[in-house]
Each structure stands twice: as C-alpha cells, then as structure tokens.
Design a protein around this motif. Sequence first.
Motif, short mmCIF file in Angstrom:
data_model
loop_
_atom_site.label_atom_id
_atom_site.label_comp_id
_atom_site.label_asym_id
_atom_site.label_seq_id
_atom_site.Cartn_x
_atom_site.Cartn_y
_atom_site.Cartn_z
N ARG A 54 -77.16 -44.09 -47.56
CA ARG A 54 -77.67 -45.20 -48.38
C ARG A 54 -79.12 -45.51 -48.05
NH1 ARG A 54 -72.42 -49.27 -49.05
NH2 ARG A 54 -71.01 -47.66 -49.83
N THR A 108 -83.11 -46.00 -48.60
CA THR A 108 -84.03 -46.46 -49.63
C THR A 108 -84.93 -45.29 -50.04
OG1 THR A 108 -85.77 -47.09 -48.07
CG2 THR A 108 -84.05 -48.74 -48.54
N VAL A 134 -68.61 -47.20 -46.44
CA VAL A 134 -68.77 -46.01 -47.28
C VAL A 134 -67.43 -45.49 -47.79
CG1 VAL A 134 -70.95 -45.32 -46.24
CG2 VAL A 134 -68.81 -44.57 -45.19
N ARG A 187 -77.99 -40.03 -49.79
CA ARG A 187 -76.97 -40.81 -50.52
C ARG A 187 -75.89 -41.31 -49.56
NH1 ARG A 187 -77.73 -36.60 -54.31
NH2 ARG A 187 -75.90 -35.49 -53.48
#
Length: 313
Positions: free
Chosen positions: A77, A79, A23, A74
């Motif tokens: 990450r 879905t 990240v 976010r």
Amino acid sequence: MDTPAELGNFLRSRRARLQPADVGLVSYGGQRRVPGLRREELAQLAGVSVAYYTRLEQGQSGNASDGVLDALARALRLTPDEHAHLRNLARPGRAARRPATRPATARAATRQLIAAMGAVPALVLDARYDVLAWNPLGHALLAGHLDAGAPERPAERPNTQRLLFLDPHVRELYPDWEFEARRAVSSLRLAAGEHPDDRQLAELIGELTMKSPEFAALWSRHPVRGCTSGVKVFHHPLVGPLELAFQMLRLPDSGGQGVLAFSAEPDSASDAGLRLLAGSVATAPSASPAAGASPADRISGPAPARGGGRPAR
C-alpha cells in the motif's frame, strides 16, 4: 549511500506498519516474532516466491522487473512517492546520477527570474537543498541572519535542511518545528533515492545524523514524500506570524534544481506582513552586515551609540 541496505531497510519498515488483518490475511494468534507482515505473507500477497523476495530485501537482486515492484507496491500500500522510491532503490543504476563536476550554479535566466519577483520570496535550490541563489525577500524570510552573498560561495552555501536542524535562528521561525522536520526528512529521503551516487548528499545525511538526534530518529523511520507544494507557518522575528503557500517549480535539464517561491492570501494578515518585510528589505543598508548579526540588525542596522560608547546591542 548503501543502496542495497537502504532497500532492505525500506521494505522492512513498510512491512512493519501493516498487520495481516489490514491486507485481508487471517492471523491465527500466538506470538509473532516480527512486527507487521512476515516475509512469506508479503511474498504471498505480491505473488512472488519467498526466496526471491528474501533476496530482494537483502539487496541480492538488482534486476527486479516493473511487474514485481508494482506488485510489492500494491501489497505494501505504498503511496506514489514511496513507489517511485522503491523503484530507485531496487534499481539504482536507473536512478538519476550526478556526475562529479564543479559546484552547481543557477542559470543567469533563473537568477533574473527570481530577481524580478520582488514581492515574492524566492530561492533556487539544487537536488540536495543547497541554496544556489535567493532574492532579497527570500533571504529576509528564511535566513536574514546570514550573509546575503553566501549562496555565491560554494563552501559557505546555506542548505535548507542543515539550517532547519542545526541553526537555532531558523528553528525559531517555525511554531510547529516538528511538522516541518518530518516534511523535510521525507523530501530528503526521496532525493537520496533519486541521486544514490551524490557524495555530498550522502555527507549531508551523515552530518545531520551525527549532529541532530531528532534527524536521526526521523531518518530511521524511512518517511518518503515529495513536498512540492503546501503551506508553511512562520513566526518571523521582524513581522510576526505568517502563513504562506509554497510551490517548488522544478527546472528542466538542470540536474534537479528548482525554484521555491512563497505567496500570501491577498488582503490577509500574512499579505500585510509580507509587504512589511518587503518594505524593510527595500530600506535596508546596501552594505552586508556581519554574518552573525540578528535578523533585526541585518535589516535595520545597529542602534546608534549611547553616550559615546559602543553601539547598543
């Protein structure tokens, strides 16, 4: 379901799968006490205070805003399915609730629809994957060893999740059973977040956790994915290999019910196998055999007696 605990477990599982480098954070080496991101690293990425994120992970903040949850999604990450699951867990009061009512039933029009789909295996499932109805080909494809009338009796209703993990006949249907198991647990996780007050769903999860070590191991990983379409590969005891596309068609204003239907590529070997299975169903005896009979016995009936003795098994 203990929603605050589930929220914390879910967030920790998603932190654990990310490394600082994933990240854009700098890792200065040394021994890290936790796998994946630390709380303070995730809080930094999401733009919230460490204290607030800690309360959220501990289930002590039940009014997280859309902005905070979107920022966490976010940063982690997630879905789209995982993002929706996070919202359901973080604000269980807004998740769909199932009132305590009499057992669910499929609508007459829905039953009529799947009955008309004679060449297509079809089932009506509720939100916890209980079979509310199936047409003859759906029954023969997925559970021909069970009494065809079982969905009409709430106490005996088949559940596709329970069958997959606890019924050896159904387990043998899937050459890649492990893949189907992962897919099933992912769908059940999503349903549990959508229906946090469903006592029977919680009981089903508890039963599978106790009786199936494989389910328990998969459940502990917190997979989340809505499996509404795709391909299933079978090795059916009567017609052999089948590769069938499936679609789950959600029914509006039904409390989460849906029609699960299967189809084969036209003129393929699977299409021929499905037509063969349909022909076997069409010629099956009308009387219901014993629930414990094998799929072949249920469709073909018992073999004739040999030499005046018992029917051959």
